[in-house]
Design a protein around this motif. Structure first.
Motif, mmCIF file in Angstrom:
data_model
loop_
_atom_site.group_PDB
_atom_site.id
_atom_site.type_symbol
_atom_site.label_atom_id
_atom_site.label_comp_id
_atom_site.label_asym_id
_atom_site.label_seq_id
_atom_site.Cartn_x
_atom_site.Cartn_y
_atom_site.Cartn_z
ATOM 1 N N ILE A 1 -0.939 33.015 -42.260
ATOM 2 C CA ILE A 1 -0.221 31.868 -41.704
ATOM 3 C C ILE A 1 0.951 31.578 -42.639
ATOM 4 O O ILE A 1 0.760 31.373 -43.837
ATOM 5 N N GLY A 2 2.166 31.559 -42.106
ATOM 6 C CA GLY A 2 3.350 31.417 -42.932
ATOM 7 C C GLY A 2 3.605 30.003 -43.421
ATOM 8 O O GLY A 2 2.976 29.039 -42.983
ATOM 9 N N GLU A 3 4.559 29.878 -44.334
ATOM 10 C CA GLU A 3 4.934 28.582 -44.900
ATOM 11 C C GLU A 3 5.343 27.608 -43.795
ATOM 12 O O GLU A 3 6.081 27.948 -42.879
ATOM 13 N N ARG A 4 4.831 26.383 -43.900
ATOM 14 C CA ARG A 4 5.162 25.289 -42.985
ATOM 15 C C ARG A 4 4.978 25.651 -41.515
ATOM 16 O O ARG A 4 5.613 25.063 -40.632
ATOM 17 N N ILE B 1 1.091 34.568 -38.087
ATOM 18 C CA ILE B 1 1.918 33.471 -37.568
ATOM 19 C C ILE B 1 3.012 33.223 -38.593
ATOM 20 O O ILE B 1 2.729 32.888 -39.744
ATOM 21 N N GLY B 2 4.261 33.405 -38.196
ATOM 22 C CA GLY B 2 5.375 33.353 -39.125
ATOM 23 C C GLY B 2 5.689 31.969 -39.648
ATOM 24 O O GLY B 2 5.232 30.949 -39.119
ATOM 25 N N MET B 3 6.514 31.931 -40.698
ATOM 26 C CA MET B 3 6.867 30.659 -41.319
ATOM 27 C C MET B 3 7.595 29.760 -40.316
ATOM 28 O O MET B 3 8.395 30.219 -39.504
ATOM 29 N N VAL B 4 7.250 28.486 -40.347
ATOM 30 C CA VAL B 4 7.876 27.441 -39.524
ATOM 31 C C VAL B 4 7.727 27.742 -38.026
ATOM 32 O O VAL B 4 8.455 27.203 -37.206
ATOM 33 N N ASP C 1 -2.775 38.582 -24.516
ATOM 34 C CA ASP C 1 -3.433 39.664 -25.236
ATOM 35 C C ASP C 1 -2.462 40.801 -25.525
ATOM 36 O O ASP C 1 -1.671 41.192 -24.659
ATOM 37 N N GLY C 2 -2.506 41.307 -26.725
ATOM 38 C CA GLY C 2 -1.623 42.386 -27.134
ATOM 39 C C GLY C 2 -0.561 41.945 -28.122
ATOM 40 O O GLY C 2 -0.048 42.766 -28.900
ATOM 41 N N VAL C 3 -0.221 40.650 -28.126
ATOM 42 C CA VAL C 3 0.741 40.121 -29.097
ATOM 43 C C VAL C 3 0.066 40.071 -30.464
ATOM 44 O O VAL C 3 -1.056 39.575 -30.592
ATOM 45 N N THR C 4 0.735 40.583 -31.482
ATOM 46 C CA THR C 4 0.144 40.617 -32.825
ATOM 47 C C THR C 4 0.799 39.645 -33.798
ATOM 48 O O THR C 4 0.205 39.322 -34.827
ATOM 49 N N GLU C 5 2.007 39.172 -33.473
ATOM 50 C CA GLU C 5 2.725 38.311 -34.409
ATOM 51 C C GLU C 5 3.554 37.271 -33.666
ATOM 52 O O GLU C 5 4.157 37.559 -32.633
ATOM 53 N N ILE C 6 3.577 36.054 -34.220
ATOM 54 C CA ILE C 6 4.499 35.025 -33.769
ATOM 55 C C ILE C 6 5.604 34.955 -34.815
ATOM 56 O O ILE C 6 5.370 34.502 -35.944
ATOM 57 N N PRO C 7 6.816 35.402 -34.496
ATOM 58 C CA PRO C 7 7.887 35.448 -35.508
ATOM 59 C C PRO C 7 8.261 34.058 -36.026
ATOM 60 O O PRO C 7 7.979 33.031 -35.396
#
Length: 266
Positions: free
Chosen positions: A120-123, A97-100, A69-75
């Motif tokens: 939701i990012g590419e691939r 959620i970042g690309m790939v 909890d608290g995480v806002t982005e997956i690079p």
């Protein structure tokens, strides 16, 4: 970040405090694999630096990711190529959620999606092992090929207003075959969003379907048999309800209550 064993799986608790993807070590690993004739690409047999070996060992050890909890982005590329990850559980604070980010996680079968997800990012989930995907209703954009190359993917349920990238199902063999039967662009996603015929499909695949909505629709459409009606890509309301991670009501419960209502017990 810490690692523990949860439900028999080596689990990384991801808190975003450390950059997990290392471009230079990834390149070292890829080049070493390309130079060898061995197909298993065993870490210890390859000419790698100690730092690279430890980096790869860690990434291959993870079987479950719990995003705290608290995480806002997956690079971008964070878990790319972590082929032994089976489950990912997102905190609802994640919006992007970042690309790939999870590309080539070939064992990934289950994702608990964040309810506040917007992009939701590419691939992002390309070349995984997902069989059903229910995108939460707040999601605004899904990047190109985000769910491509998932051989077992049969259900990709996307909110009607979500903007989709290119050729979402490229290489996802089962879903692509169902789609190709229709030969209508976009029909694999849109066919249950329109028309009274698919009322029960829409309810059973929606966010938190209610018992009352299902019962009312069953009465209008002909009773429990409506659970077995296939939509244009061969999926029944029964399958949607069973696979839907946001559904708290079960088909058995619905049918039991319907029968009791019909015989006047309720």
């Amino acid at each position: 970040m810490r690692v523990a064993t949860v439900d028999g799986l080596v689990t990384l608790y991801y808190d975003g405090s450390k950059e997990l993807f290392n471009r230079d070590l990834e390149l070292e690993w890829i080049r070493a694999c390309q130079r060898t004739v061995r197909r298993d690409n065993d870490i210890e047999s390859l000419n790698l630096s100690l730092e690279c070996k430890e980096y790869i060992r860690q990434r291959l050890s993870w079987q479950q990711i719990i995003v705290v909890d608290g995480v806002t982005e997956i690079p971008a590329k964070t878990f790319k190529g972590c082929k032994n990850i089976k489950r990912v559980i997102f905190a609802d604070t994640v919006t992007r959620i970042g690309m790939v980010a999870f590309s080539n996680c070939k064992s990934l079968q289950h994702v608990r999606w964040p309810l506040n997800l917007e992009n939701i990012g590419e691939r992002a989930f390309s070349n995984c092992n997902l069989s059903s995907v229910f995108i939460p209703p707040r999601c605004q954009n899904i990047g190109d090929y985000a769910c491509s190359l998932n051989d077992n993917l049969e259900i990709l349920n996307v909110p009607q207003n979500t903007a989709l990238g290119l050729l979402e199902i490229t290489g996802s063999t089962k879903l692509a075959k169902l789609y190709m039967k229709q030969n209508v662009p976009g029909w694999w996603l849109t066919n249950i969003n329109f028309g009274n015929h698919f009322d029960l499909h829409r309810i059973c695949s929606s966010f938190e379907p209610t018992l009352e909505m299902i019962l009312d629709t069953m009465k209008e459409r002909g009773g429990p048999k409506t659970f077995k009606v296939e939509n244009n890509i061969g999926i029944t309301p029964s399958r949607y309800l069973k696979e839907n991670p946001y559904a708290h009501v079960k088909e058995k419960e619905v049918i039991e209550k319907y029968i009791l209502q019909m015989i006047g017990e309720l």
